[in-house]
Design an enzyme around this catalytic site. Structure first.
Site, PDB file in Angstrom:
ATOM      1  N   LYS A 178       0.845  -1.199   0.000  1.00 28.90           N
ATOM      2  CA  LYS A 178       0.000   0.000   0.000  1.00 28.90           C
ATOM      3  C   LYS A 178       0.876   1.244   0.000  1.00 28.90           C
ATOM      4  CE  LYS A 178      -1.747   2.996   2.732  1.00 28.90           C
ATOM      5  NZ  LYS A 178      -1.807   4.149   1.829  1.00 28.90           N
ATOM      6  N   GLU A 253       9.917   2.195  10.632  1.00 31.11           N
ATOM      7  CA  GLU A 253      10.883   3.289  10.489  1.00 31.11           C
ATOM      8  C   GLU A 253      10.085   4.577  10.569  1.00 31.11           C
ATOM      9  OE1 GLU A 253      13.967   3.442  10.639  1.00 31.11           O
ATOM     10  OE2 GLU A 253      14.300   1.274  10.539  1.00 31.11           O
ATOM     11  N   CYS A 287      13.771  11.346   6.432  1.00 32.21           N
ATOM     12  CA  CYS A 287      13.885  11.072   7.874  1.00 32.21           C
ATOM     13  C   CYS A 287      15.345  11.154   8.309  1.00 32.21           C
ATOM     14  CB  CYS A 287      13.252   9.739   8.233  1.00 32.21           C
ATOM     15  SG  CYS A 287      13.771   8.415   7.188  1.00 32.21           S
ATOM     16  N   GLU A 385      10.345  16.895  14.764  1.00 39.22           N
ATOM     17  CA  GLU A 385      10.639  16.731  13.340  1.00 39.22           C
ATOM     18  C   GLU A 385       9.696  17.610  12.517  1.00 39.22           C
ATOM     19  OE1 GLU A 385       9.748  12.936  11.441  1.00 39.22           O
ATOM     20  OE2 GLU A 385      11.690  13.066  10.431  1.00 39.22           O
TER      21      GLU A 385
HETATM   22  P1  ADP Z   1       3.073  10.903   6.350  1.00 43.78           P
HETATM   23  O1  ADP Z   1       3.087  12.072   7.231  1.00 43.78           O
HETATM   24  O2  ADP Z   1       4.365  10.572   5.703  1.00 43.78           O
HETATM   25  O3  ADP Z   1       1.901  10.835   5.426  1.00 43.78           O
HETATM   26  P2  ADP Z   1       1.836   8.688   7.694  1.00 43.78           P
HETATM   27  O4  ADP Z   1       2.379   7.910   8.835  1.00 43.78           O
HETATM   28  O5  ADP Z   1       0.532   9.363   7.851  1.00 43.78           O
HETATM   29  O6  ADP Z   1       2.980   9.691   7.338  1.00 43.78           O
HETATM   30  O7  ADP Z   1       1.744   7.783   6.380  1.00 43.78           O
HETATM   31  C1  ADP Z   1       2.667   6.768   6.031  1.00 43.78           C
HETATM   32  C2  ADP Z   1       1.894   5.613   5.430  1.00 43.78           C
HETATM   33  O8  ADP Z   1       1.055   5.059   6.441  1.00 43.78           O
HETATM   34  C3  ADP Z   1       0.964   6.002   4.280  1.00 43.78           C
HETATM   35  O9  ADP Z   1       0.945   4.963   3.309  1.00 43.78           O
HETATM   36  C4  ADP Z   1      -0.371   6.122   4.972  1.00 43.78           C
HETATM   37  O10 ADP Z   1      -1.482   5.969   4.097  1.00 43.78           O
HETATM   38  C5  ADP Z   1      -0.289   4.988   5.974  1.00 43.78           C
HETATM   39  N1  ADP Z   1      -1.209   5.115   7.110  1.00 43.78           N
HETATM   40  C6  ADP Z   1      -1.728   6.231   7.663  1.00 43.78           C
HETATM   41  N2  ADP Z   1      -2.536   5.936   8.685  1.00 43.78           N
HETATM   42  C7  ADP Z   1      -2.562   4.585   8.805  1.00 43.78           C
HETATM   43  C8  ADP Z   1      -3.212   3.658   9.659  1.00 43.78           C
HETATM   44  N3  ADP Z   1      -4.033   4.057  10.633  1.00 43.78           N
HETATM   45  N4  ADP Z   1      -2.979   2.342   9.481  1.00 43.78           N
HETATM   46  C9  ADP Z   1      -2.143   1.912   8.527  1.00 43.78           C
HETATM   47  N5  ADP Z   1      -1.512   2.722   7.668  1.00 43.78           N
HETATM   48  C10 ADP Z   1      -1.704   4.050   7.795  1.00 43.78           C
END
Ligand code: ADP
Length: 483
Positions: A178, A253, A287, A385
């Site tokens: 995903k 990470e 990061c 950050e």
């Molecule tokens: P960023 O600020 O880089 O968008 P996120 O942690 O929100 O950081 O997103 C990183 C990845 O995690 C993306 O692919 C996002 O769609 C996914 N993501 C966000 N929320 C969830 C969740 N509750 N469960 C699983 N994956 C998630």
């Protein structure tokens, strides 16, 4: 809105077939927000579950496939990525906004990662050990961990998926991938290549969509044996809790607040180069960015003056324009967050040196000037950050003080040191409380064949990349036999 070019509509790839989504979304070029890069399929929970079941069904046979077959598939993927690095790099620069040379470099790295793991597929390690009991033989073998859910961020839309997908397949796992919502076209382009390398249906699946729905389905589903995630700290923590509750393996990470220490004996030009590269290239959206520049008092003012001049001269603009050194911020939300931190820094009394302003360019995009502040260790800009082109300088009395400041953070991804002192370099390498150290090099920019990861709030679980990836993507079995 205009369509950028003839990019096909990215669709999901489930059980060996391309399928439309329940809804669609758009990804926009951050260098020119009039341009739609892709209208892509968005999955719902049902489609995510379908992909998981396909991966589970494909597992028994793929987990017993020969290392040669896996190696050939990965080698083919790597070759195609490398052969098309300019075209794919252009797509990456359009969708994510890093400059074209940075984007082509990232794609090439993704290709090299697949080539590396093509080799690793042939070198799955194991042990035979003498037993403590007479006549008994003991061996330790590695088996695939199972169905793995790979959840990736937007900032390295080729390299990060590559460094999760390649070892997952190399060691015989099946995958549900995903990508982040901001970069579906890159995730699709990578999947398009993977789909043509002869993997059986269901071994590799792509589902695009929201983290809350699609990501969370992967995290919660009992058929997903392991989750490899790169992204923000809050999401990572949520994933860890959910994965632990159902005893799924998790590798996370997350953030960084990485120090670059500059000692008085450093080559100052080299130190300024390291700071500029580490803090601002890729628009600071890494990061591993050096967002805390810890400078020994004797060279503090000279360092700040030189870095400021480099920031004044830094060319910010459209990611595809020749000569541009820093592209736009990825989207409006991130730009708002960056600008909010500029306000916070000013309000808390950090001294503004340069930048932090919205910029207008020929095309409408999320441009801002690189920002530099003089801060104190307690300022939020020195602790949290930002994930943008924003850095601060902290003044250190001497090496010991600099090291203490470097370690004074909840994060522990990487730490850099600029010095000509072998003694300090060796001491720093041992005592920086991080997963990666860099001496006389920028903190960002790492090799693809050695472990990547950190300590403290930055990372959790086994390391990624290099031959250490085998720890996460396999599970160990100990066999006893009386001969
Ligand atoms: P960023 O600020 O880089 O968008 P996120 O942690 O929100 O950081 O997103 C990183 C990845 O995690 C993306 O692919 C996002 O769609 C996914 N993501 C966000 N929320 C969830 C969740 N509750 N469960 C699983 N994956 C998630």
């Amino acid at each position: 809105m205009k369509r950028g070019d003839s990019q096909p509509t990215p669709r999901h790839y489930i059980n060996g077939r391309w399928v439309s989504g329940s809804t669609t979304g758009t990804s926009i070029n951050p260098s020119d927000t009039r341009e739609v890069v892709a209208e892509y399929a968005r999955a719902d929970r049902n489609q995510a579950e379908e992909a998981i079941r396909a991966a589970a069904d494909a597992l028994p046979s793929w987990s017993l496939s020969t290392p040669q077959r896996r190696a050939d598939a990965l080698d083919q993927i790597g070759s195609e990525i490398l052969a098309r690095k300019d075209e794919l790099g252009t797509l990456l620069a359009r969708e994510e906004g890093k400059t074209l040379p940075e984007a082509v470099g990232e794609v090439a790295r993704a290709g090299q990662i697949f080539k590396f793991f093509a080799g690793e597929a042939l070198r799955v390690p194991g042990d035979t050990i003498a037993s403590v009991r007479p006549g008994v033989q003991v061996d330790v073998t590695r088996e695939p961990v199972g169905v793995v859910g790979l959840i990736t961020p937007w900032n390295f839309p080729f390299a990060i998926p590559a460094w999760k997908i390649a070892p997952a397949l190399a060691y015989g796992n099946t995958v549900v991938f995903k990508p982040a919502e901001l970069v579906p076209a890159c995730g699709w382009a990578l999947t398009d290549i993977v789909s043509r390398c002869g993997l059986p249906a269901g071994v590799f699946n792509l589902v695009m969509g929201s983290g809350r729905e699609v990501g969370q389905t992967l995290v919660d589903h009992p058929l997903v044996n392991a989750l490899s995630f790169t992204g923000s700290v809050p999401t990572g923590e949520r994933i860890l809790q959910a994965a632990s509750a159902r005893r799924a393996k998790a590798q996370l990470e997350m953030g960084g607040k990485n120090p670059l220490v500059v000692l008085a004996d450093a080559d100052l030009e080299q130190a300024v180069d390291c700071a500029l590269q580490g803090a601002y290239f890729s628009t600071g959206q890494r990061c591993t960015a050096s967002s805390r520049l810890i400078v020994e008092a004797k060279v503090h003012d000279a360092f700040v003056a030189r870095l400021r001049q480099r920031l004044v001269d830094l060319k910010v603009g459209h990611a595809l324009e020749r000569g541009i050194e820093m592209g736009p911020v990825v989207d409006k939300n991130q730009l708002d967050q960056d600008l909010a931190y500029i306000e916070i820094a000013r309000n808390e009394g950090a001294e503004h040196v340069w930048g932090g302003e919205r910029l207008q360019r020929a095309t409408p995009g999320h441009y801002m000037s690189p920002a530099l502040f003089l801060a104190r260790p307690e300022h939020r800009i020195a602790r949290e950050e930002v994930f943008g082109p924003v850095a601060c300088v902290l003044r250190a009395d001497d090496y010991d003080h600099a090291l203490a400041l470097a370690n004074d953070t909840p994060f522990g991804l990487c730490a850099g040191l600029c010095t000509t002192s072998l003694k300090h370099a060796m001491h720093f390498k041992r005592h920086a409380d991080v997963g990666m150290t860099m001496v006389n090099l920028p903190t960002a920019g790492v090799d693809f064949h050695v472990p990547f990861g950190g300590r403290k709030a930055s990372s959790h679980g086994a390391r990624e990349q290099g031959r250490y990836a085998v720890e996460f993507f396999t599970t160990v079995k100990t066999g006893y036999m009386l001969a």
